[in-house]
Design a protein around this motif. Structure first.
Motif: not given
Length: 440
Positions: A86-111
């Motif tokens: 589950l973690v890998n499935a959510l994390v992997r897309p972030l590496t393809h869109v660098p602009a959203i990695v910081i807010p995306g990391a926070a939201i994914i961890t929160w979820l």
């Protein structure tokens, strides 16, 4: 008597701040206050009555099954590696869109923290993947740790968090809700909490831009960027299993009503998820007996770390009542609704920052003050939810929080530097959550 009680309460939280065993400190303080109240003031709450409050929580039919089954299910998901997928499935897309990695990391961890309600556990599971990925994108390591740490209060809307079943149980006993269903509390706080999480994530992203710690700003540290995201084969079925119980709880809630609420309780949904984990273990030739042992170990840890802490907080609250402190606090709050509203927010929030955990403060508040919410013009669900949300957000600014220590070890950074970056986002999240709970 009131001043003696206040001194004992202050000493209690000071000892917890100094990392003395919270369960022991709360229990002894409760017995001491009950004894003083009984001997000196003739209170109806004797030491025996206070101990009865402790015992009642140990056999609380609405609270104990929920907590132990959630913790047992979480242990099975870790053992079968379903949580890794589950973690890998959510994390992997972030590496393809660098602009959203910081807010995306926070939201994914929160979820993920909703599904895996241990803050330290989700920090370890997500941090070991996300932090190296962020560093590989040349995000400052301190900001990388802050992005993950900022999401570690998502458990606030998890059925496995101790407060949601506790508040539901208090509200049910007071006749405010028709059943001690934690999902009733969760639905009331989910939208304000989600809005707070989004505001916090966006604020951190803006902050990273202004202090130049976002993508492409740091020196590349190859020794920290060894992460095998691309070669990890994600099994979609294993990735879905950890969220199956949560999905069942949502569709079985009264608000949705697709499944019978009484049938699909939290324990039932967690046991369904555990059964799916057992099937996965068998298919992958893991020992089914070990799955059972892991469930029992997780359930035992839940009873040890959560249920007994709640019981100790009940004993502490009984002691406060015996010595007259609870009555004085209620009388003071009756004089001003704003005082009660502020106390629910600031008390657990500050204690969480100081202690690294707001559990003791929020539990004590909910046991002693929350049942009297109607006297302040509020509902029990409303007041109790605010107290625990504040505690969760406050912990995310604490330099001694367990999850932060884990993340700083992965990123090789100083905890104080991380909380300097999470402070503003968390304060804004607290404002949003408080406004959402109180005024909308």
């Amino acid at each position: 008597m009131i001043w003696i009680g206040l001194a004992i309460v202050i000493l209690t939280f000071y000892l917890i701040y100094k990392n003395y065993e919270a369960r022991l400190v709360l229990a002894l303080s409760g017995i001491l206050m009950a004894g003083i109240g009984w001997l000196a003031a003739g209170s109806n709450v004797t030491i025996g009555t206070a101990v009865d409050a402790f015992v009642k929580q140990l056999v609380n039919g609405g609270l104990v099954p929920t907590i132990v089954t959630v913790m047992g299910f979480g242990a099975v998901m870790t053992y079968t590696h379903c949580s890794d997928h589950l973690v890998n499935a959510l994390v992997r897309p972030l590496t393809h869109v660098p602009a959203i990695v910081i807010p995306g990391a926070a939201i994914i961890t929160w979820l993920l923290n909703i599904v895996l309600p241990s803050a330290a556990g989700v920090a370890a599971a997500v941090g070991v993947l996300l932090i190296p990925s962020l560093i590989a994108l040349r995000v400052n390591p301190v900001m990388a740790a802050a992005a993950v740490f900022l999401g570690t209060w998502g458990s606030a809307i998890s059925p496995g968090l101790m407060f949601n079943p506790q508040v539901a149980d208090i509200a049910f006993k007071a006749g405010e809700i028709s059943s001690p269903d934690a999902m009733i509390v969760i639905f009331s706080e989910a939208l304000p909490a989600a809005c707070g999480a989004v505001v916090a994530a966006i604020t951190l992203a803006i902050l990273s831009h202004f202090i130049k710690e976002g993508v492409g700003t740091a020196d590349f540290r190859p020794e920290d960027a060894q992460v095998d995201l691309k070669n990890f084969h994600i099994n979609p079925i294993m990735a879905i299993i950890p969220i199956v119980p949560l999905f069942l709880l949502v569709i079985a809630s009264k608000e949705v009503g697709w499944l019978p609420t009484k049938t699909f309780s939290v324990p039932v949904c967690m046991l369904i998820g555990t059964a799916l984990g057992l099937i996965v273990a068998i298919l992958h030739k893991q020992d089914p007996g070990e799955v059972s042992k892991q469930f029992c170990k997780g359930a035992g840890d839940g009873f040890n770390n959560v249920v007994i802490l709640i019981a100790a907080a009940s004993l502490f609250a009984a002691g406060m009542k015996s010595i007259g402190l609870t009555g004085s606090l209620i009388d003071a709050m009756k004089g001003s609704q704003s005082v009660a509203m502020a106390s629910a927010v600031l008390g657990p929030f500050i204690m969480a920052i100081v202690c690294g955990s707001g559990n003791a403060a929020a539990l004590a508040f909910n046991e002693a003050i929350t049942p009297h919410a109607a006297d302040f013009g509020m509902t029990i669900v409303q007041l109790g939810a605010v107290a625990q949300l504040s505690a969760g957000i406050g912990r995310t600014i604490s330099p001694i929080a367990g999850g932060l220590i884990v993340l700083c070890g992965i990123a090789h950074v100083n905890p104080m530097e991380v909380v300097k970056r999470t402070a503003l986002p968390c304060v804004l999240a607290l404002i949003v959550v408080t406004a959402g709970m109180y005024f909308f």
